[in-house]
Motif scaffolding. Structure first.
Motif, PDB file in Angstrom:
ATOM      1  N   ALA A 318       0.866  -1.184   0.000  1.00  0.00           N
ATOM      2  CA  ALA A 318       0.000   0.000   0.000  1.00  0.00           C
ATOM      3  C   ALA A 318       0.897   1.226   0.000  1.00  0.00           C
ATOM      4  CB  ALA A 318      -0.932   0.010   1.210  1.00  0.00           C
ATOM      5  N   ALA A 319       0.901   1.962  -1.092  1.00  0.00           N
ATOM      6  CA  ALA A 319       1.731   3.161  -1.225  1.00  0.00           C
ATOM      7  C   ALA A 319       0.936   4.389  -0.810  1.00  0.00           C
ATOM      8  CB  ALA A 319       2.222   3.309  -2.656  1.00  0.00           C
ATOM      9  N   VAL A 320       1.528   5.199   0.071  1.00  0.00           N
ATOM     10  CA  VAL A 320       0.893   6.428   0.531  1.00  0.00           C
ATOM     11  C   VAL A 320       1.900   7.566   0.417  1.00  0.00           C
ATOM     12  CG1 VAL A 320      -0.670   5.231   2.094  1.00  0.00           C
ATOM     13  CG2 VAL A 320       1.550   6.011   2.935  1.00  0.00           C
ATOM     14  N   ALA A 321       1.428   8.791   0.610  1.00  0.00           N
ATOM     15  CA  ALA A 321       2.285   9.973   0.560  1.00  0.00           C
ATOM     16  C   ALA A 321       2.416  10.543   1.961  1.00  0.00           C
ATOM     17  CB  ALA A 321       1.696  11.018  -0.383  1.00  0.00           C
ATOM     18  N   GLY A 322       3.664  10.759   2.409  1.00  0.00           N
ATOM     19  CA  GLY A 322       3.847  11.318   3.732  1.00  0.00           C
ATOM     20  C   GLY A 322       5.274  11.203   4.207  1.00  0.00           C
ATOM     21  N   ASN A 323       5.423  11.215   5.513  1.00  0.00           N
ATOM     22  CA  ASN A 323       6.717  11.125   6.168  1.00  0.00           C
ATOM     23  C   ASN A 323       6.852   9.739   6.781  1.00  0.00           C
ATOM     24  OD1 ASN A 323       8.491  11.364   8.736  1.00  0.00           O
ATOM     25  ND2 ASN A 323       8.994  13.219   7.588  1.00  0.00           N
ATOM     26  N   GLY A 324       7.886   8.999   6.383  1.00  0.00           N
ATOM     27  CA  GLY A 324       8.046   7.626   6.849  1.00  0.00           C
ATOM     28  C   GLY A 324       8.263   7.512   8.336  1.00  0.00           C
ATOM     29  N   VAL A 325       9.003   8.466   8.933  1.00  0.00           N
ATOM     30  CA  VAL A 325       9.278   8.413  10.373  1.00  0.00           C
ATOM     31  C   VAL A 325       7.989   8.610  11.171  1.00  0.00           C
ATOM     32  CG1 VAL A 325      10.544   9.493  12.249  1.00  0.00           C
ATOM     33  CG2 VAL A 325      11.638   9.201  10.024  1.00  0.00           C
ATOM     34  N   LEU A 326       7.191   9.598  10.757  1.00  0.00           N
ATOM     35  CA  LEU A 326       5.941   9.841  11.475  1.00  0.00           C
ATOM     36  C   LEU A 326       4.961   8.687  11.297  1.00  0.00           C
ATOM     37  CD1 LEU A 326       5.303  13.639  10.819  1.00  0.00           C
ATOM     38  CD2 LEU A 326       6.145  12.556  12.898  1.00  0.00           C
ATOM     39  N   LEU A 327       4.899   8.112  10.106  1.00  0.00           N
ATOM     40  CA  LEU A 327       3.997   6.985   9.884  1.00  0.00           C
ATOM     41  C   LEU A 327       4.445   5.764  10.681  1.00  0.00           C
ATOM     42  CD1 LEU A 327       3.271   7.298   6.060  1.00  0.00           C
ATOM     43  CD2 LEU A 327       1.740   7.832   7.961  1.00  0.00           C
ATOM     44  N   GLU A 328       5.751   5.569  10.809  1.00  0.00           N
ATOM     45  CA  GLU A 328       6.238   4.464  11.640  1.00  0.00           C
ATOM     46  C   GLU A 328       5.869   4.692  13.101  1.00  0.00           C
ATOM     47  OE1 GLU A 328      10.490   2.383  12.941  1.00  0.00           O
ATOM     48  OE2 GLU A 328      10.393   3.711  11.187  1.00  0.00           O
ATOM     49  N   ARG A 329       5.978   5.925  13.546  1.00  0.00           N
ATOM     50  CA  ARG A 329       5.582   6.235  14.915  1.00  0.00           C
ATOM     51  C   ARG A 329       4.085   6.011  15.108  1.00  0.00           C
ATOM     52  NH1 ARG A 329       8.050   6.575  19.837  1.00  0.00           N
ATOM     53  NH2 ARG A 329       6.673   7.692  21.263  1.00  0.00           N
ATOM     54  N   LEU A 330       3.300   6.341  14.096  1.00  0.00           N
ATOM     55  CA  LEU A 330       1.854   6.106  14.155  1.00  0.00           C
ATOM     56  C   LEU A 330       1.551   4.622  14.345  1.00  0.00           C
ATOM     57  CD1 LEU A 330      -0.828   7.643  11.852  1.00  0.00           C
ATOM     58  CD2 LEU A 330      -0.647   5.172  11.954  1.00  0.00           C
ATOM     59  N   ALA A 331       2.151   3.782  13.510  1.00  0.00           N
ATOM     60  CA  ALA A 331       1.915   2.343  13.626  1.00  0.00           C
ATOM     61  C   ALA A 331       2.435   1.799  14.947  1.00  0.00           C
ATOM     62  CB  ALA A 331       2.570   1.615  12.453  1.00  0.00           C
ATOM     63  N   LEU A 332       3.591   2.305  15.396  1.00  0.00           N
ATOM     64  CA  LEU A 332       4.165   1.827  16.653  1.00  0.00           C
ATOM     65  C   LEU A 332       3.272   2.192  17.833  1.00  0.00           C
ATOM     66  CD1 LEU A 332       6.551   0.513  18.127  1.00  0.00           C
ATOM     67  CD2 LEU A 332       7.658   2.763  18.180  1.00  0.00           C
ATOM     68  N   ASN A 333       2.742   3.411  17.848  1.00  0.00           N
ATOM     69  CA  ASN A 333       1.865   3.813  18.955  1.00  0.00           C
ATOM     70  C   ASN A 333       0.588   2.984  18.988  1.00  0.00           C
ATOM     71  OD1 ASN A 333       3.747   5.721  19.562  1.00  0.00           O
ATOM     72  ND2 ASN A 333       2.399   7.485  19.349  1.00  0.00           N
ATOM     73  N   LEU A 334       0.021   2.709  17.810  1.00  0.00           N
ATOM     74  CA  LEU A 334      -1.184   1.882  17.778  1.00  0.00           C
ATOM     75  C   LEU A 334      -0.902   0.472  18.281  1.00  0.00           C
ATOM     76  CD1 LEU A 334      -2.856   2.950  14.403  1.00  0.00           C
ATOM     77  CD2 LEU A 334      -3.594   3.512  16.712  1.00  0.00           C
ATOM     78  N   LEU A 335       0.232  -0.111  17.863  1.00  0.00           N
ATOM     79  CA  LEU A 335       0.567  -1.459  18.315  1.00  0.00           C
ATOM     80  C   LEU A 335       0.854  -1.483  19.811  1.00  0.00           C
ATOM     81  CD1 LEU A 335       2.817  -2.764  15.391  1.00  0.00           C
ATOM     82  CD2 LEU A 335       0.568  -3.602  16.046  1.00  0.00           C
TER      83      LEU A 335
END
Length: 434
Positions: A318-335
């Motif tokens: 799934a390709a999205v547009a954004g910042n990889g570091v912030l998106l990784e933090r998003l997934a990490l916080n949810l997990l």
């Protein structure tokens, strides 16, 4: 808990300026906020309550313009009919003399007397006047109907043109509601009431923008200033713990203080990230959502094993547009949130997929039952679900989901939380495509 004393100048509940009565409680309950996607029109009070659809301002103006024209046309028709009828009645009757000669009329009647001839002429004049008035009435009604249709169509177009600035104001307000406080209306045109409303709205947005920027800068600066003393405290504690001559009690105290210091560092880092993620991203690059989810899974696996929580994954590209570091933090916080607020023997499932318009990341987990009325508060800072254990320090500092929401807003995406029937939550995040 003691009740604070009443302020001077009036009884409890009254303003301090004088003993004015407290405003009465509203009779009608407050309106509940409804989503625009699921909003259905419910007829209410008013002149147009009988309509099966929502009577917009444009429709009301159209009905007003067309109705006024129709009423004016009806009045004009009646006045014209009255004047024409009066004019026909004032037309003099022709006078014919028989002179003893019988007259054959158009309907084959033979008139031999002067009185009969005058009566016949009067009847003919009344009949022809009635026919002329009926023909005039039919033509006027036809013209009135055609002009009424044209008037309603012209009124609809005119109402749309008049309300066009209001639509621009509404669209800007929606953009601002999605955390884009930098947008302005900047309405051009005559200095009328709509321009005054737009200028007032722009001034309000300027004040709000300055206020939020000041608040974010304060949080960022305060958090940044706190990092240095916390780092010094951590270094001193680690040095003390590395001393072999330290007593067991001192070692235990050092470990406790080090854990407390680490929690404070996490709080400061969370505040810094929250302040940074509140801003809209200007530099967006293609990011593979499945890779971001994989890195977040690897960072959460150790904590999940410690808490006896099973991690599941179904990661599709799934390709999205954004910042990889912030998106990784998003997934990490949810997990991390799903693992920490879970039960031993439970599970957490992470899935990514491509959806129309972007990519989707879904985190589902088992755990305690979450009431539906709690969902609107779980994204607020330092808020936890009622009944959650607030004495344990290993469940975070209360900023995880707030950071998630800020990152989603900065990417222009959406997040939705729904409770599971057996307990736990399902978090669904959608990020626009590049």
């Amino acid at each position: 808990m003691t009740t604070p004393p009443s302020p001077a100048g009036g009884p409890s509940g009254a303003p301090a300026g004088g003993p004015r009565a407290v405003p009465p409680k509203p009779v009608h309950p407050p309106h509940q906020a409804r989503s625009r996607q699921t909003e259905t029109y419910v007829p209410g009070d008013g002149l147009l309550a009988w309509l099966p659809f929502r009577p917009t301002i444009r429709m009301r103006l159209t009905l007003l313009y067309g109705g006024m024209f129709l009423m004016a046309g009806v009045v004009l028709l009646l006045v014209m009919y009255f004047f024409v009828q009066q004019s026909l009645q004032q037309v003099g009757q022709p006078h014919l003399l028989l002179n003893g000669i019988p007259v054959r009329t158009s309907d084959n009647q033979i008139i031999t007397s002067q009185s009969a001839l005058d009566q016949w002429l009067n009847d003919q004049r009344s009949f022809q006047a009635g026919q002329a008035l009926n023909t005039l009435l039919r033509k006027l009604l036809t013209v009135l109907v055609c002009l009424a249709v044209i008037a309603f169509a012209a009124g609809y177009a005119m109402a749309g043109r008049v309300l066009r600035p209001l639509g621009r104001i509404t669209r800007t307000a929606r953009d601002v509601a999605s955390s884009d406080l930098h947008r302005r209306i900047e309405l051009d045109g005559p200095d009328d009431e709509l321009k005054e409303l737009a200028d007032t709205f722009d001034d309000m947005l300027d004040r709000l923008d300055r206020s939020f920027d000041s608040q974010r800068r304060f949080v960022a600066n305060a958090s940044h200033e706190l990092r240095t003393p916390l780092a010094i405290n951590r270094t001193l504690l680690e040095v003390q713990l590395s001393d072999p001559a330290a007593s067991p009690d001192l070692q235990q105290l050092g470990r406790t203080l080090l854990a407390t210091n680490e929690r404070s560092e996490q709080l400061v880092e969370g505040l810094l990230l929250l302040a940074r993620s509140e801003n809209e991203l200007t530099d967006r690059r293609p990011v593979e959502l499945s890779e971001v989810a994989t890195r977040a899974l690897e960072q959460t696996r150790g904590e999940a094993d410690k808490r006896e929580v099973e991690l599941r994954s179904k990661l599709d590209p799934a390709a999205v547009a954004g910042n990889g570091v912030l998106l990784e933090r998003l997934a990490l916080n949810l997990l991390q949130n799903a693992v920490r607020y879970n039960t031993p023997g439970g599970w957490v499932e992470l899935a990514t997929a491509t959806v129309p318009g972007g990519g989707e990341l879904v985190v589902s987990n088992t755990g305690p039952v979450v009431p539906g009325y709690e969902l609107e508060h779980i994204f607020e800072p330092f808020r936890r679900i009622k009944g959650a254990d607030r004495t344990r320090s290993d469940k975070g500092v209360g900023l995880g989901l707030s950071i998630v929401r800020s990152v989603v807003r900065a990417h222009g995406g959406t997040i939705e939380a729904t409770p599971r029937a057996g307990g736990g939550l399902t978090m669904r995040v959608r990020i626009p495509a590049p």
